[in-house]
Enzyme design. Structure first.
Site, PDB file in Angstrom:
ATOM      1  N   ASP A  16       0.891  -1.366   0.031  1.00  0.00           N
ATOM      2  CA  ASP A  16      -0.058  -0.015   0.103  1.00  0.00           C
ATOM      3  C   ASP A  16       0.873   1.235   0.135  1.00  0.00           C
ATOM      4  OD1 ASP A  16      -3.208  -0.924   1.108  1.00  0.00           O
ATOM      5  OD2 ASP A  16      -1.551  -2.484   1.226  1.00  0.00           O
ATOM      6  N   ARG A  97       1.966   6.026  16.723  1.00  0.00           N
ATOM      7  CA  ARG A  97       1.613   7.004  15.763  1.00  0.00           C
ATOM      8  C   ARG A  97       2.155   8.494  15.824  1.00  0.00           C
ATOM      9  NH1 ARG A  97       2.138   2.946  12.917  1.00  0.00           N
ATOM     10  NH2 ARG A  97       0.512   1.516  12.857  1.00  0.00           N
ATOM     11  N   ASP A 126      -5.647   4.353  12.876  1.00  0.00           N
ATOM     12  CA  ASP A 126      -4.279   5.089  12.492  1.00  0.00           C
ATOM     13  C   ASP A 126      -4.453   6.398  11.600  1.00  0.00           C
ATOM     14  OD1 ASP A 126      -2.626   3.358  13.994  1.00  0.00           O
ATOM     15  OD2 ASP A 126      -2.529   1.878  12.357  1.00  0.00           O
ATOM     16  N   SER A 177      -3.433  -9.071   8.637  1.00  0.00           N
ATOM     17  CA  SER A 177      -3.009  -7.659   8.583  1.00  0.00           C
ATOM     18  C   SER A 177      -2.280  -7.474   9.884  1.00  0.00           C
ATOM     19  CB  SER A 177      -4.278  -6.727   8.650  1.00  0.00           C
ATOM     20  OG  SER A 177      -3.719  -5.509   8.949  1.00  0.00           O
TER      21      SER A 177
HETATM   22  N1  ARG Z   1      -6.418  -1.985  16.548  1.00  0.00           N
HETATM   23  C1  ARG Z   1      -5.067  -1.573  17.046  1.00  0.00           C
HETATM   24  C2  ARG Z   1      -5.046  -0.118  17.178  1.00  0.00           C
HETATM   25  O1  ARG Z   1      -5.963   0.836  16.737  1.00  0.00           O
HETATM   26  C3  ARG Z   1      -4.052  -2.239  15.872  1.00  0.00           C
HETATM   27  C4  ARG Z   1      -4.212  -1.270  14.490  1.00  0.00           C
HETATM   28  C5  ARG Z   1      -3.376  -1.976  13.569  1.00  0.00           C
HETATM   29  N2  ARG Z   1      -3.611  -3.548  13.236  1.00  0.00           N
HETATM   30  C6  ARG Z   1      -3.144  -3.971  12.289  1.00  0.00           C
HETATM   31  N3  ARG Z   1      -3.597  -5.287  12.405  1.00  0.00           N
HETATM   32  N4  ARG Z   1      -2.744  -3.866  11.246  1.00  0.00           N
HETATM   33  O2  ARG Z   1      -4.195   0.564  17.819  1.00  0.00           O
END
Ligand code: ARG
Length: 405
Positions: A16, A97, A126, A177
């Site tokens: 991506d 982040r 994110d 993921s």
């Molecule tokens: N749900 C988690 C958060 O919002 C992780 C997000 C990323 N997860 C992923 N499997 N790519 O902080």
């Protein structure tokens, strides 16, 4: 339409973010893309990540080691805040982040960019965290979000990437993921979307299964100073080494797995698996030390502040006045949080087996003991309870009269 001249893109090396580069150049009319990847201890081969961005058309590709600030400025405050979103998730992804956003903004200023970009989709948390952090730190910068606007499916995306020399993912694609860094791994999608099933063993890497974990327990002692973990079994370690070490110690006993349904900022529920052995253990140990050292009213108020802190961080509100104010409260409380917690690790459990705080323990056996050295003045309890219960007794008196009428 030309969206910007020079863009700094948060780059991970995945399909991506790779496709973002030609998309920004061709579809958004951007002149120059500078790629930036953060080393947060995820263990990727970062030189090949750096090369990937250049192959995809970036004019410059930067990799920064941010592990130290990640642990010191983001993970340690989370430990002091006992941060568990919805009581469960220690924010291992969320904490990264604001740091990435902060560095993106710094780089944008260094290279004279007029925009930054990220490859988050419109469905996750994110994007919220990046957009809000960047918007606060650098209101003058545009935020470009191609993955939120393009309408390509994953297959179309791979084909699109191939047109610009971005190789299709080689190994048989993981059905999951995954986001990872030194604090842990977050895994979703694939077979995890069937809520009636437990995760398959192949989602885990940092933690052992209960079956394969050692038959014999281990015991470790964590020493805290002002709420920060500083030593394991009497050996002082810097924050990064300390977290790394606890990850290994706790992970091999199968501690730190979380399987939860969580509420995302964008209003949907999602099922995520986490493995965060070190961070979770340190939060639980820290919590235990606070039970011993904080006065009752401070502890109870802090439970609410902690919950709110975790929620703000999850929701992308790291750089906000409210977050700063909560930090102020938390910091004030941590001067008392000194001492050590002894833990037994066995078959997926961490069991508290010892607590010690020479200077800050509020457990005084003079008062707490049931033995004969008891200084507690039992007879005074009567007067206290008389006054403590007065409001409800007055209410009961008034209401019982009404019933008689
Ligand atoms: N749900 C988690 C958060 O919002 C992780 C997000 C990323 N997860 C992923 N499997 N790519 O902080």
């Amino acid at each position: 339409m030309k969206h910007a001249k020079k863009v700094v893109l948060a780059f991970s090396g995945g399909v991506d973010t790779s496709a973002c580069i030609p998309f920004l150049l061709n579809e958004y009319g951007v002149d120059e893309v500078v790629a930036f990847a953060a080393d947060l201890g995820q263990g990727d081969e970062l030189e090949s990540v750096r090369q990937k961005a250049l192959t995809a058309g970036a004019s410059q590709s930067l990799v920064d080691d941010l592990i130290k600030p990640f642990i010191e400025e983001f993970a340690f405050p989370a430990i002091r805040a006992n941060a568990l979103y919805e009581g469960k998730y220690p924010l291992s992804t969320a904490l990264a982040r604001p740091l990435i956003a902060r560095r993106l903004v710094e780089i944008a200023r260094e290279v004279g960019a007029d925009a930054v970009a990220h490859g988050c989709t419109g469905k996750g948390n994110d994007q919220v965290r990046f957009d809000l952090a960047i918007g606060t730190l650098a209101p003058e910068l545009k935020v470009l979000t191609p993955a939120r606007e393009w309408t390509m499916s994953r297959e179309e995306l791979i084909t699109y990437g191939e047109r610009f020399g971005i190789p299709a993912p080689v190994s048989k694609k993981s059905p999951y993921s995954i986001d990872l860094n030194l604090l842990g791994r977050s895994i979703e999608a694939g077979s995890l979307e069937d809520l009636s099933l437990p995760p398959m063993e192949d989602v885990f890497q940092m933690t052992s299964s209960i079956e394969k974990s050692p038959e014999k327990f281990d015991e470790i002692e964590i020493l805290f100073e002002n709420g920060n973990p500083i030593a394991i079994d009497g050996i002082h370690l810097d924050p990064v080494s300390l977290i790394s070490k606890v990850n290994i110690l706790a992970g091999r006993h199968g501690f730190g797995r979380i399987d939860m349904i969580e509420n995302r900022v964008v209003g949907i529920k999602s099922r995520e698996i986490y493995e965060t052995p070190g961070l979770l253990l340190l939060i639980k140990a820290h919590q235990e030390l606070e039970s011993l050292t904080l006065p009752a009213d401070v502890l109870k108020t802090k439970l609410n502040i902690d919950r709110q802190w975790a929620e703000l961080v999850y929701q992308g509100l790291w750089f906000t006045p409210l977050k700063n104010a909560l930090d102020g409260f938390i910091e004030r409380t941590q001067n008392d949080v000194n001492g050590s917690i002894k833990i037994r690790l066995h078959k997926g459990n961490m069991i508290i087996i010892g607590r010690n705080s020479t200077n800050n323990s509020l457990y005084l056996s003079d008062y707490s003991t049931y033995g004969n050295k008891d200084k507690f003045q039992h007879q005074l309890a009567k007067g206290f309870i008389y006054i403590w219960g007065l409001p409800s007794r007055i209410w009961a008196e008034v209401n019982s009269r009404k019933e008689l009428k």
